[in-house]
Design a protein around this motif. Sequence first.
Motif, PDB file in Angstrom:
ATOM      1  N   MET A   1       0.847  -1.192   0.000  1.00 14.88           N
ATOM      2  CA  MET A   1       0.000   0.000   0.000  1.00 14.88           C
ATOM      3  C   MET A   1       0.883   1.242   0.000  1.00 14.88           C
ATOM      4  O   MET A   1       1.889   1.308   0.711  1.00 14.88           O
ATOM      5  N   ALA A   2       0.537   2.241  -0.788  1.00 18.35           N
ATOM      6  CA  ALA A   2       1.308   3.476  -0.854  1.00 18.35           C
ATOM      7  C   ALA A   2       1.172   4.256   0.446  1.00 18.35           C
ATOM      8  O   ALA A   2       0.208   4.096   1.197  1.00 18.35           O
ATOM      9  N   ASP A   3       2.168   5.101   0.720  1.00 24.16           N
ATOM     10  CA  ASP A   3       2.135   5.912   1.928  1.00 24.16           C
ATOM     11  C   ASP A   3       1.048   6.980   1.833  1.00 24.16           C
ATOM     12  O   ASP A   3       0.826   7.553   0.762  1.00 24.16           O
ATOM     13  N   PRO A   4       0.357   7.270   2.931  1.00 23.69           N
ATOM     14  CA  PRO A   4      -0.642   8.343   2.921  1.00 23.69           C
ATOM     15  C   PRO A   4       0.040   9.698   2.764  1.00 23.69           C
ATOM     16  O   PRO A   4       1.231   9.857   3.088  1.00 23.69           O
ATOM     17  N   PHE A   5      -0.683  10.682   2.268  1.00 25.31           N
ATOM     18  CA  PHE A   5      -0.115  12.012   2.109  1.00 25.31           C
ATOM     19  C   PHE A   5      -1.225  13.052   2.191  1.00 25.31           C
ATOM     20  O   PHE A   5      -2.409  12.733   2.071  1.00 25.31           O
ATOM     21  N   THR A   6      -0.824  14.289   2.400  1.00 20.17           N
ATOM     22  CA  THR A   6      -1.759  15.404   2.514  1.00 20.17           C
ATOM     23  C   THR A   6      -1.460  16.433   1.432  1.00 20.17           C
ATOM     24  O   THR A   6      -0.302  16.787   1.203  1.00 20.17           O
ATOM     25  N   ILE A   7      -2.505  16.901   0.773  1.00 24.96           N
ATOM     26  CA  ILE A   7      -2.395  17.964  -0.219  1.00 24.96           C
ATOM     27  C   ILE A   7      -3.103  19.194   0.329  1.00 24.96           C
ATOM     28  O   ILE A   7      -4.205  19.105   0.860  1.00 24.96           O
ATOM     29  N   ARG A   8      -2.472  20.349   0.189  1.00 22.21           N
ATOM     30  CA  ARG A   8      -3.113  21.602   0.581  1.00 22.21           C
ATOM     31  C   ARG A   8      -3.482  22.389  -0.671  1.00 22.21           C
ATOM     32  O   ARG A   8      -2.661  22.560  -1.565  1.00 22.21           O
ATOM     33  N   ILE A   9      -4.729  22.826  -0.718  1.00 25.26           N
ATOM     34  CA  ILE A   9      -5.197  23.608  -1.870  1.00 25.26           C
ATOM     35  C   ILE A   9      -5.685  24.962  -1.359  1.00 25.26           C
ATOM     36  O   ILE A   9      -6.611  25.038  -0.541  1.00 25.26           O
ATOM     37  N   TYR A  10      -5.044  26.010  -1.841  1.00 23.90           N
ATOM     38  CA  TYR A  10      -5.393  27.373  -1.463  1.00 23.90           C
ATOM     39  C   TYR A  10      -6.191  28.002  -2.598  1.00 23.90           C
ATOM     40  O   TYR A  10      -5.807  27.921  -3.778  1.00 23.90           O
ATOM     41  N   VAL A  11      -7.321  28.601  -2.259  1.00 24.06           N
ATOM     42  CA  VAL A  11      -8.194  29.231  -3.253  1.00 24.06           C
ATOM     43  C   VAL A  11      -8.133  30.746  -3.036  1.00 24.06           C
ATOM     44  O   VAL A  11      -8.862  31.291  -2.204  1.00 24.06           O
ATOM     45  N   PRO A  12      -7.244  31.441  -3.730  1.00 27.96           N
ATOM     46  CA  PRO A  12      -7.000  32.859  -3.432  1.00 27.96           C
ATOM     47  C   PRO A  12      -8.194  33.776  -3.675  1.00 27.96           C
ATOM     48  O   PRO A  12      -8.338  34.801  -3.004  1.00 27.96           O
ATOM     49  N   ASP A  13      -9.079  33.417  -4.621  1.00 29.23           N
ATOM     50  CA  ASP A  13     -10.219  34.278  -4.931  1.00 29.23           C
ATOM     51  C   ASP A  13     -11.493  33.841  -4.212  1.00 29.23           C
ATOM     52  O   ASP A  13     -12.549  34.449  -4.401  1.00 29.23           O
ATOM     53  N   GLY A  14     -11.403  32.768  -3.429  1.00 27.37           N
ATOM     54  CA  GLY A  14     -12.589  32.262  -2.758  1.00 27.37           C
ATOM     55  C   GLY A  14     -13.531  31.506  -3.673  1.00 27.37           C
ATOM     56  O   GLY A  14     -14.626  31.149  -3.260  1.00 27.37           O
ATOM     57  N   ASP A  15     -13.101  31.253  -4.906  1.00 24.76           N
ATOM     58  CA  ASP A  15     -13.925  30.543  -5.880  1.00 24.76           C
ATOM     59  C   ASP A  15     -13.287  29.183  -6.146  1.00 24.76           C
ATOM     60  O   ASP A  15     -12.233  29.094  -6.786  1.00 24.76           O
ATOM     61  N   PRO A  16     -13.890  28.066  -5.670  1.00 26.72           N
ATOM     62  CA  PRO A  16     -13.277  26.743  -5.861  1.00 26.72           C
ATOM     63  C   PRO A  16     -13.172  26.324  -7.315  1.00 26.72           C
ATOM     64  O   PRO A  16     -12.423  25.399  -7.640  1.00 26.72           O
ATOM     65  N   ASP A  17     -13.907  26.996  -8.208  1.00 26.02           N
ATOM     66  CA  ASP A  17     -13.808  26.706  -9.638  1.00 26.02           C
ATOM     67  C   ASP A  17     -12.829  27.637 -10.344  1.00 26.02           C
ATOM     68  O   ASP A  17     -12.690  27.569 -11.570  1.00 26.02           O
ATOM     69  N   GLY A  18     -12.171  28.508  -9.575  1.00 32.25           N
ATOM     70  CA  GLY A  18     -11.225  29.453 -10.165  1.00 32.25           C
ATOM     71  C   GLY A  18      -9.792  29.005  -9.982  1.00 32.25           C
ATOM     72  O   GLY A  18      -9.463  27.829 -10.154  1.00 32.25           O
ATOM     73  N   VAL A  19      -8.919  29.930  -9.620  1.00 29.98           N
ATOM     74  CA  VAL A  19      -7.503  29.627  -9.426  1.00 29.98           C
ATOM     75  C   VAL A  19      -7.322  28.815  -8.153  1.00 29.98           C
ATOM     76  O   VAL A  19      -7.886  29.143  -7.105  1.00 29.98           O
ATOM     77  N   ARG A  20      -6.531  27.744  -8.245  1.00 33.07           N
ATOM     78  CA  ARG A  20      -6.207  26.930  -7.076  1.00 33.07           C
ATOM     79  C   ARG A  20      -4.696  26.757  -7.011  1.00 33.07           C
ATOM     80  O   ARG A  20      -4.058  26.416  -8.013  1.00 33.07           O
ATOM     81  N   VAL A  21      -4.141  26.991  -5.842  1.00 33.61           N
ATOM     82  CA  VAL A  21      -2.710  26.834  -5.622  1.00 33.61           C
ATOM     83  C   VAL A  21      -2.515  25.569  -4.794  1.00 33.61           C
ATOM     84  O   VAL A  21      -3.073  25.434  -3.707  1.00 33.61           O
ATOM     85  N   ILE A  22      -1.720  24.629  -5.324  1.00 34.59           N
ATOM     86  CA  ILE A  22      -1.571  23.309  -4.701  1.00 34.59           C
ATOM     87  C   ILE A  22      -0.181  23.182  -4.101  1.00 34.59           C
ATOM     88  O   ILE A  22       0.826  23.461  -4.755  1.00 34.59           O
ATOM     89  N   ASP A  23      -0.145  22.731  -2.860  1.00 36.43           N
ATOM     90  CA  ASP A  23       1.120  22.649  -2.128  1.00 36.43           C
ATOM     91  C   ASP A  23       1.128  21.375  -1.299  1.00 36.43           C
ATOM     92  O   ASP A  23       0.075  20.798  -0.996  1.00 36.43           O
ATOM     93  N   ARG A  24       2.328  20.938  -0.927  1.00 39.33           N
ATOM     94  CA  ARG A  24       2.495  19.801  -0.026  1.00 39.33           C
ATOM     95  C   ARG A  24       3.578  20.141   0.977  1.00 39.33           C
ATOM     96  O   ARG A  24       4.574  20.792   0.654  1.00 39.33           O
ATOM     97  N   MET A  25       3.396  19.705   2.194  1.00 44.11           N
ATOM     98  CA  MET A  25       4.412  19.924   3.210  1.00 44.11           C
ATOM     99  C   MET A  25       5.696  19.187   2.822  1.00 44.11           C
ATOM    100  O   MET A  25       5.659  18.063   2.324  1.00 44.11           O
TER     101      MET A  25
END
Length: 308
Positions: A1-25
Amino acid sequence: MADPFTIRIYVPDGDPDGVRVIDRMNWTGRGVAFPRDVWGRAMSRPELSKPGVYILVGRVESDEEDDLPLLYVGQTDDLLNRLNQHQKDKDFWDRAVVFVSTNDGLNRAHITWLEHSLIRRAKEIGQCHLDNGNAPKEPSLSEFEKADTQAFLREILQILPLIGITAFERPRVIKTTEKSTPVVPEAGAIDSIDTIIVPAKRDGFQRVFLGEDAWWAVRISGGKIPHIRYIAAYQTQPISAVTHWAPVERIEPYGDTGKYRLIFSEPAKKLEESIPFGQAKQGSMQGSRYTRLSDLLASKDLGELFKE
C-alpha cells in the motif's frame, strides 16, 4: 500500500472553480491550476514568473464519441509569456495546471526532463490524445539531479488526479472475468442481467469491436458492472440489427468522464441470424441496453426482447 499524504489547496479568490494553488508539506514544488476563463486573474500569480512545466487540457473536436481528453504538455523558462501565447494560438484547452519550484531548484534541463517524462507516460498509458508534435529527447542529468527530478515528478503524479487530470494514471481494472468457455444459460432461466448491448457505427464496429476485441466510451450503471459478462453489438443503420457478441474479460475506466472500456476475452462471434430492430420503439438503441445473453440469442427481434 502506498504511503498516505496530505495535499493543501489554497483558493486565493474564494472561488473553488477558479484559481487553485496546490502545495504539499516538505515539497519544494507548487502547482497552480485554473480554468481558461480566469486567465486574467491567474496571470498575476507570482509562480508564473518562474520556469516550469505545464499541462493544457481540453477535448478533441470530433463527430465520433470520444471521451479521452486532449492534452498539451510543455515547459518554459517564462510561464507567463508562454501561456499568454497559448491563450492566443491554441483553441482546444479549457483548463491548465503549471508546476514550479519554490526554491528555484528547477533549471532548463530539469523541466525538459519533466516534459519528456510526462509525454512518454501519457503515450504509454493511452488515456488521452496529445496535441504535442514531436516529443523532446530525454536530457542528460547527473544521477543526483535525476533522482531529485524523479521525486518531483512523483509529487506531480500524486497531485494530478486530485485536480481531475487522470490521463497519467494507469487504468484500474473495475471488473475481471476469468477466461473460460462461455456457457450460455437456457432462455428464460432465472439469472441476473449479464449482457450489455451497445450501438455501434460501421467504422467503429469494424475498427474496434472486431479489430481490437474491445469497446469503449461506454456508460454503465455502477450496480450493473459486477454482473456484465458479455457484450453484444447493435450495428446502426443501414444494418439496424444485433450481429455479434463477445465475452468480456475486464472492465476499466476510459477517459475522465465516468465511462468505461470493455476488453474481450476472445474475438467477437457472429450470430447465425442477426437480431433486427423489428418492432422496438423508436430510439430504443440510441444508448446501451441490458439483458441476459440467453434471452438475446432466443429473440427474433429487439421489440420482442425489450417487450415493446
